[in-house]
Structure formats: C-alpha cells, structure tokens
Scaffold this motif. Structure first.
Motif, PDB file in Angstrom:
ATOM      1  N   MET A 169       0.794  -1.217   0.099  1.00 58.75           N
ATOM      2  CA  MET A 169      -0.090  -0.015  -0.147  1.00 58.75           C
ATOM      3  C   MET A 169       0.926   1.233  -0.174  1.00 58.75           C
ATOM      4  O   MET A 169       1.943   1.459   0.675  1.00 58.75           O
ATOM      5  CB  MET A 169      -0.903   0.022   1.144  1.00 58.75           C
ATOM      6  N   ILE A 170       0.326   2.232  -0.801  1.00 56.47           N
ATOM      7  CA  ILE A 170       1.146   3.655  -0.722  1.00 56.47           C
ATOM      8  C   ILE A 170       0.309   4.462   0.168  1.00 56.47           C
ATOM      9  O   ILE A 170      -0.802   4.637  -0.006  1.00 56.47           O
ATOM     10  CB  ILE A 170       1.115   4.257  -2.106  1.00 56.47           C
ATOM     11  N   ARG A 171       1.230   4.768   1.353  1.00 59.31           N
ATOM     12  CA  ARG A 171       0.508   5.492   2.281  1.00 59.31           C
ATOM     13  C   ARG A 171       0.909   7.013   1.981  1.00 59.31           C
ATOM     14  O   ARG A 171       1.673   7.805   1.525  1.00 59.31           O
ATOM     15  CB  ARG A 171       1.440   5.405   3.664  1.00 59.31           C
ATOM     16  N   VAL A 172      -0.374   7.697   1.844  1.00 63.15           N
ATOM     17  CA  VAL A 172      -0.405   9.267   1.501  1.00 63.15           C
ATOM     18  C   VAL A 172      -1.205  10.150   2.615  1.00 63.15           C
ATOM     19  O   VAL A 172      -2.116   9.765   3.164  1.00 63.15           O
ATOM     20  CB  VAL A 172      -1.619   9.294   0.270  1.00 63.15           C
ATOM     21  N   LEU A 173      -0.353  11.280   2.754  1.00 62.93           N
ATOM     22  CA  LEU A 173      -0.713  12.328   3.747  1.00 62.93           C
ATOM     23  C   LEU A 173      -1.280  13.355   2.717  1.00 62.93           C
ATOM     24  O   LEU A 173      -0.468  14.039   1.766  1.00 62.93           O
ATOM     25  CB  LEU A 173       0.516  12.674   4.509  1.00 62.93           C
ATOM     26  N   LEU A 174      -2.324  13.999   3.414  1.00 63.14           N
ATOM     27  CA  LEU A 174      -2.904  15.053   2.324  1.00 63.14           C
ATOM     28  C   LEU A 174      -2.617  16.468   3.078  1.00 63.14           C
ATOM     29  O   LEU A 174      -3.169  16.609   4.315  1.00 63.14           O
ATOM     30  CB  LEU A 174      -4.503  15.007   2.184  1.00 63.14           C
ATOM     31  N   ALA A 175      -2.257  17.458   2.480  1.00 64.28           N
ATOM     32  CA  ALA A 175      -1.985  18.714   3.147  1.00 64.28           C
ATOM     33  C   ALA A 175      -2.385  19.938   2.437  1.00 64.28           C
ATOM     34  O   ALA A 175      -2.063  20.127   1.259  1.00 64.28           O
ATOM     35  CB  ALA A 175      -0.603  18.744   3.417  1.00 64.28           C
ATOM     36  N   ASP A 176      -3.625  20.470   2.890  1.00 69.99           N
ATOM     37  CA  ASP A 176      -4.084  21.600   1.866  1.00 69.99           C
ATOM     38  C   ASP A 176      -5.391  22.223   3.091  1.00 69.99           C
ATOM     39  O   ASP A 176      -5.667  21.683   3.680  1.00 69.99           O
ATOM     40  CB  ASP A 176      -4.895  21.090   0.770  1.00 69.99           C
TER      41      ASP A 176
ATOM     42  N   ALA B 163      -8.638   3.869  -4.709  1.00 70.48           N
ATOM     43  CA  ALA B 163      -7.648   3.041  -5.284  1.00 70.48           C
ATOM     44  C   ALA B 163      -7.389   1.679  -4.271  1.00 70.48           C
ATOM     45  O   ALA B 163      -6.918   1.974  -3.230  1.00 70.48           O
ATOM     46  CB  ALA B 163      -6.436   3.860  -5.454  1.00 70.48           C
ATOM     47  N   GLU B 164      -7.060   0.598  -4.824  1.00 70.02           N
ATOM     48  CA  GLU B 164      -6.853  -0.472  -4.015  1.00 70.02           C
ATOM     49  C   GLU B 164      -5.366  -0.467  -3.363  1.00 70.02           C
ATOM     50  O   GLU B 164      -4.992  -1.337  -2.489  1.00 70.02           O
ATOM     51  CB  GLU B 164      -6.916  -1.746  -4.973  1.00 70.02           C
ATOM     52  N   ASP B 165      -4.488   0.261  -3.988  1.00 69.86           N
ATOM     53  CA  ASP B 165      -3.089   0.210  -3.603  1.00 69.86           C
ATOM     54  C   ASP B 165      -2.778   1.389  -2.947  1.00 69.86           C
ATOM     55  O   ASP B 165      -1.655   1.702  -2.568  1.00 69.86           O
ATOM     56  CB  ASP B 165      -2.097   0.161  -4.743  1.00 69.86           C
ATOM     57  N   MET B 166      -3.757   2.193  -2.436  1.00 73.28           N
ATOM     58  CA  MET B 166      -3.486   3.743  -1.551  1.00 73.28           C
ATOM     59  C   MET B 166      -4.171   3.550  -0.272  1.00 73.28           C
ATOM     60  O   MET B 166      -5.337   3.039  -0.371  1.00 73.28           O
ATOM     61  CB  MET B 166      -3.596   4.931  -2.552  1.00 73.28           C
ATOM     62  N   ALA B 167      -3.838   4.585   0.534  1.00 67.76           N
ATOM     63  CA  ALA B 167      -4.272   4.583   1.874  1.00 67.76           C
ATOM     64  C   ALA B 167      -3.926   5.879   2.474  1.00 67.76           C
ATOM     65  O   ALA B 167      -2.723   6.258   2.503  1.00 67.76           O
ATOM     66  CB  ALA B 167      -3.975   3.536   2.956  1.00 67.76           C
ATOM     67  N   VAL B 168      -5.019   6.631   2.870  1.00 67.23           N
ATOM     68  CA  VAL B 168      -4.606   8.147   3.350  1.00 67.23           C
ATOM     69  C   VAL B 168      -4.403   7.822   4.797  1.00 67.23           C
ATOM     70  O   VAL B 168      -5.133   7.238   5.640  1.00 67.23           O
ATOM     71  CB  VAL B 168      -5.908   8.916   3.122  1.00 67.23           C
ATOM     72  N   VAL B 169      -3.340   8.093   5.252  1.00 72.48           N
ATOM     73  CA  VAL B 169      -2.902   8.224   6.746  1.00 72.48           C
ATOM     74  C   VAL B 169      -3.101   9.332   7.413  1.00 72.48           C
ATOM     75  O   VAL B 169      -2.954   9.281   8.888  1.00 72.48           O
ATOM     76  CB  VAL B 169      -1.360   7.785   6.804  1.00 72.48           C
ATOM     77  N   GLY B 170      -3.584  10.530   7.032  1.00 75.78           N
ATOM     78  CA  GLY B 170      -3.705  11.668   7.605  1.00 75.78           C
ATOM     79  C   GLY B 170      -4.227  12.778   6.771  1.00 75.78           C
ATOM     80  O   GLY B 170      -3.962  12.910   5.494  1.00 75.78           O
ATOM     81  N   GLU B 171      -4.629  13.972   7.340  1.00 74.72           N
ATOM     82  CA  GLU B 171      -4.950  15.111   6.718  1.00 74.72           C
ATOM     83  C   GLU B 171      -4.219  16.569   7.591  1.00 74.72           C
ATOM     84  O   GLU B 171      -4.506  16.479   8.730  1.00 74.72           O
ATOM     85  CB  GLU B 171      -6.376  15.429   6.368  1.00 74.72           C
TER      86      GLU B 171
END
Length: 220
Positions: A1-8, A24-32
């Motif tokens: 899994m690709i761990r993604v952090l969102l900053a906006d 997306a099956e290969d991604m996970a949002v780990v924080g905002e």
C-alpha cells in the motif's frame, strides 16, 4: 500500500482527494493537515510514502513544510506539490527544496493516481514537459547567477554526463537505452550512480541540477 498524507487548507479539496485515493486498491490516506506545521508533525507521526502538499496555506506554507520534512527525514516521504498554476514561481523553489514533482489541482483522478505511483517509486518526473518549462522560465528570467557550476559535473564519467543530459530532456530509461544503444538495466545503473555522485534524490532534482550547471540550456 502507498501511504499518502494530504496537506491543504481547503477541507473540501482534501475530502475530494481522500475519496479518489480511498477508491484505489493500492493506496491509503494516513492523515490530513490544514497547514504546513500540521503536515510536518503528521509526516513524522504517520511515516507516509507520499505527501500531497498545497503551497499556499496559512501560517507555515507548503514550501517551508517541504523544507522541514526533507531536513528531518532525508530518506522520508516523496512530496508532490499541489498548485493552481503550472508556472507558479513557488513550485520551482519547492522542487529545489526536495519536492519530487507537482500537480495542478484540476488534474484528472486517473492522472493523480498515476503520478502518486510514479513518485512513490521514484522512477520518473511528473509531467516532464511542464516541469522543464517551469525550470526554463525561472532560470531564463530570474537574472540571478546559476547556483551550480559546470565543475560539479567532473565527478561523472562521459557516459554518465550523456545520460544526465537525456534525463534533463525528459527521456525515460527505455528511451535513453534506445538512444545510446544500451540495455535498460545498464541505464538504470547509470542513473543510480549519477544521483549518488551528485547527492541528488531523484530525477526531478537531476533535471534542475542539469539546468543550473549549464549542462542543458533553456530553449535548447
């Protein structure tokens, strides 16, 4: 899994990005995060693979957050800059600070996911023609002396210089292999040695370096 952090700082945009990524099956949002300070703290706490970073946020902006994340974790997350304008002067500064590429906020969902995967692998430049145009515009109009010198290229072999120039022109490993009559594995080895010798993190920084030392010139 690709761990993604969102900053906006726009909650609505973060919600839209989260929805795309969570499908997306290969991604996970780990924080905002709503600002750069929060993004820096969350990057340390959640260890994401990729940070989607807006530049213009209140307080600590995305540019400073990029510097902080890169300084605290040189081997840490790849950073993708989110911007409204493809020639935003701050994007160039963010790329020099260690961001691995940038995306326009109206990027299609499929292109967003593809870009995140590419940057997570560290294999290519996001939107190479746009990235090159941004670099050429900045170097061609800033009036400042180039921060790099051609002497810094002396650590490279002649073949490595050839490969670096083709990277700067936006060619993929496969295209470079075809141009120089090499195997793709040989090209990958050259790219790895170039980045190591020059102390660069990825191909985006290699492109910037090539322009700043004069190996490739704007408009060439």
């Amino acid at each position: 899994m690709i761990r993604v952090l969102l900053a906006d700082d726009q909650a609505l945009l973060r919600a839209g990005l989260r929805m795309i990524l969570e499908n997306a099956e290969d991604m996970a949002v780990v924080g905002e995060a709503g600002d750069g300070a929060e993004a820096t703290a969350l990057a340390a706490a959640t260890a994401p693979d990729v940070v989607l970073m807006d530049i213009r946020m209140p307080g600590v902006d995305g540019l400073e957050a990029t510097r902080r994340i890169r300084a605290s974790r040189p081997d840490g997350p790849r950073i993708l800059i989110l911007t409204t304008f493809d020639l935003d002067e701050y994007v160039y500064t963010a790329l020099r600070a260690g961001a691995s590429g940038f995306l326009l906020k109206d990027t299609l969902a499929a292109d967003l996911l593809s870009a995140i995967r590419v940057v997570a692998r560290g294999e290519a430049i996001v939107a190479p023609p746009v990235t090159r145009r941004l670099i050429e515009r900045h170097i061609g109009t800033s009036g400042d002396p180039l921060p790099r010198t051609e002497a810094e290229l002396r650590v490279l072999t002649e073949r490595e210089r050839e490969v670096l120039e083709l990277i700067a022109r936006g060619l993929s490993n496969a295209e470079i292999a075809g141009r120089l009559f090499l195997t793709e594995g040989t090209v990958k080895g050259h790219v790895s040695r170039i980045l190591t010798k020059l102390g660069l993190r990825d191909r985006v920084q290699a492109v910037i370096f090539s322009y700043e030392c004069g190996l490739v010139r704007p408009g060439a």
